[in-house]
Design an enzyme around this catalytic site. Structure first.
Site, short mmCIF file in Angstrom:
data_model
loop_
_atom_site.label_atom_id
_atom_site.label_comp_id
_atom_site.label_asym_id
_atom_site.label_seq_id
_atom_site.Cartn_x
_atom_site.Cartn_y
_atom_site.Cartn_z
N GLY A 1 6.72 39.72 -38.51
CA GLY A 1 5.30 39.65 -38.15
C GLY A 1 4.95 38.51 -37.20
O GLY A 1 3.77 38.31 -36.91
N HIS B 1 11.61 48.29 -31.18
CA HIS B 1 11.94 48.42 -29.76
C HIS B 1 12.78 47.24 -29.25
O HIS B 1 13.31 47.29 -28.16
CB HIS B 1 10.66 48.63 -28.91
C1 LIG Z 1 8.37 41.06 -30.47
S1 LIG Z 1 8.06 39.99 -31.77
C2 LIG Z 1 6.85 40.86 -32.69
C3 LIG Z 1 5.99 39.98 -33.52
C4 LIG Z 1 4.83 40.70 -34.23
N1 LIG Z 1 5.26 41.79 -35.05
C5 LIG Z 1 3.79 41.15 -33.22
O1 LIG Z 1 3.71 42.35 -32.93
O2 LIG Z 1 3.06 40.29 -32.71
C6 LIG Z 1 9.53 40.19 -32.73
C7 LIG Z 1 9.59 39.28 -33.92
O3 LIG Z 1 10.80 39.58 -34.68
C8 LIG Z 1 11.26 38.36 -35.20
N2 LIG Z 1 12.68 38.51 -35.61
C9 LIG Z 1 13.76 38.62 -34.82
N3 LIG Z 1 14.87 38.75 -35.55
C10 LIG Z 1 14.48 38.70 -36.84
C11 LIG Z 1 15.17 38.82 -38.08
N4 LIG Z 1 16.50 38.99 -38.11
N5 LIG Z 1 14.46 38.77 -39.20
C12 LIG Z 1 13.10 38.60 -39.17
N6 LIG Z 1 12.38 38.49 -38.02
C13 LIG Z 1 13.07 38.55 -36.88
C14 LIG Z 1 11.05 37.39 -34.06
O4 LIG Z 1 11.09 36.04 -34.49
C15 LIG Z 1 9.68 37.82 -33.54
O5 LIG Z 1 8.63 37.13 -34.16
#
Ligand SMILES: C[S@@+](CC[C@H](N)C(=O)[O-])C[C@H]1O[C@@H](n2cnc3c(N)ncnc32)[C@H](O)[C@@H]1O
Length: 473
Positions: free
Chosen positions: A281, A352
């Site tokens: 999130g 994505h």
């Molecule tokens: C593109 S952002 C989307 C954030 C949010 N859902 C939004 O729409 O504003 C992707 C998120 O996935 C998180 N992320 C990446 N790998 C992760 C993992 N293995 N476990 C949890 N979160 C992760 C990143 O830190 C980032 O905050």
């Protein structure tokens, strides 16, 4: 002699017909038409929120682009396309050097490039071509020889602070909501452009070409690292980039009407205090906006430890956080899900980012923790094909899916606004992710034990995020 009516004329007529729709709305509202030479005042001219106007703008843009690509020699079109490579880096220079703020402080008369350069601490002989590259894309204007001023497009690059404040505290440059567009420009021109320069090398390197791994993407070549994008961001040396990324996600969230999020899932039908787990999130921008509209929801926002830390710092004074209605939890979504049987698992802009292999793991962890009543609600773009399709091409019929149409003689779905497609490719470049078509989405979810029930779309082109609701199989 009778004139032959060509496709060129059809395109020009389509432009005119749609410009008339925009003008009619302006006249109805007694608003003046947009002027590229004037600074932008939100709400003063075109009503972008009016769906009829928005459709007319899309068709105008699509027809104008197709007209441009048709009327010039093909070689000239292709040279124009490749010559754009200097536009994003020039935009980055303008935003990092705070040129829009300097020009806003100078006023409508503009400022000589020597004075702009001296305020930015760069060579005027190098800044002038950068600015002219942009003025030829109608970003800034050259009002007299070597004198530049803001115009409609450059005026929105103003980050809401004085150039002096920005120069004194560069780490705070993205702090105000007005800086949203600049965070996106920073993310795309720094991470995206440097990575996509290696796209061909990635497709043709046997170690990378067929890999699904998130650390075998163009990004890894561009930044000479074996880390995934997310591991890279977790490195303390990259804290400024992580901060810019998180702020950029928040800015993108602000650009999407929260009503779209509210209307694309049956939040209201959930019980009081329904528990929603926002998986990946980020800093929690989505729940903060949504819970203000639907106060009965309770959110746990899960993300990587540093992001959770950032979120807790940012929102320490926020009432919804203080009362526990929204809380944060460090959790890696590839590990077993600690929250069992919630009402909703919510993922926005997550799947994505990953190739199918990794999406299967994320979705499977959620499926294992789901109860029979748990809903999976995913906000990701469902992209169309760029050609028109038959029902047969589209496979399974899912309620809520919109089918793109194209008035003649337009030929490319998304041609006037290819954002969903460029974003998808951009994600492949960064992490082997990408936006998915409906058929691809249904299959992927099914393989992880989820059945797609409905897809809520706001436009058929994937420009707005779609809401995909699935249930455990
Ligand atoms: C593109 S952002 C989307 C954030 C949010 N859902 C939004 O729409 O504003 C992707 C998120 O996935 C998180 N992320 C990446 N790998 C992760 C993992 N293995 N476990 C949890 N979160 C992760 C990143 O830190 C980032 O905050």
């Amino acid at each position: 002699m009778a004139r032959t009516k060509s496709t060129l004329r059809d395109l020009a007529e389509l432009i005119l017909k749609n410009v008339e729709v925009v003008e009619a709305d302006l006249a109805k509202r007694n608003a003046s038409g947009p002027d590229i030479n004037e600074t932008f005042v939100p709400g003063a001219d075109i009503n972008f929120g009016n769906p009829e106007v928005s459709e007319a703008i899309y068709l105008t843009t699509c027809a104008a682009q197709q007209l441009l690509q048709t009327i010039r020699p093909p070689q000239a079109c292709l040279i124009q396309e490749v010559s754009r490579h200097v536009v994003p880096p020039s935009l980055r220079c303008a935003t990092e050097l705070h040129v829009a703020e300097i020009l806003s402080e100078a006023g409508p008369e503009g400022l000589h490039v020597k004075s702009i350069a001296s305020k930015c601490g760069v060579d005027p002989l190098k800044l002038a071509p950068v600015l002219r590259c942009l003025t030829t894309r109608w970003i800034f204007k050259e009002v007299r020889p070597d004198v530049f001023a803001n115009n409609r497009l450059s005026s929105v690059l103003h980050k809401g602070q004085t150039s002096e404040a920005l120069q004194q505290n560069p780490e705070k440059k993205y702090d105000l909501p007005k800086a949203g567009i600049c965070t996106t420009i920073g993310n795309v021109t720094d991470m995206g452009c440097k990575s996509s320069a290696y796209l061909y090398e990635t497709l043709s390197d046997p170690d990378f070409a067929f890999s699904n791994e998130p650390n075998r993407a163009s990004f890894n070549k561009g930044f000479n690292t074996n880390k995934t994008l997310w591991e890279f961001y977790e490195d303390p040396a990259q804290s400024a980039r992580l901060h810019r990324f998180n702020t950029g996600m928040q800015a993108l969230q602000r650009m999407q009407p929260v009503e779209q999020l509210r209307d694309s899932f049956d939040w209201v039908g959930l019980r009081d205090d329904a528990l929603v787990v926002d998986v990946g999130g980020g800093i929690g921008s989505v729940p903060l906006a949504l819970v203000k509209l639907i106060p009965k929801l309770k959110f746990v926002v899960q993300d990587m430890p540093l992001v959770v830390e950032d979120a807790q710092k940012r929102w320490k004074d926020e009432e919804l956080v203080k009362t526990g209605r929204i809380s944060f939890q460090a959790h890696d979504f590839f590990e077993a899900q600690p929250i069992q049987h919630p009402d909703v698992f919510f993922l926005q802009n997550i799947l994505h980012d990953w190739s199918d292999k990794f999406c299967l793991q994320i979705l499977s962890r959620l499926r294992e923790a789901a109860g029979p009543e748990t809903r999976l609600f995913v906000r990701d773009r469902v992209i169309p094909y760029t050609c028109l399709t038959s029902d047969e091409d589209n496979g399974e019929k899912i309620p809520g899916v919109l089918k793109p149409t194209l008035p003649k003689p337009l030929t490319a779905v998304g041609g006037g606004d290819p954002f969903a497609f460029t974003l998808g490719l951009g994600l492949m470049v960064l992490a082997n992710g990408g936006e998915r078509t409906l058929n691809h989405t249904i299959e992927l979810y099914r393989d992880a034990g989820w059945k797609v029930e409905t897809v809520h779309q706001f436009d058929a082109l994937g420009r707005a995020i779609s809401g995909i609701t699935a249930v455990p199989i």
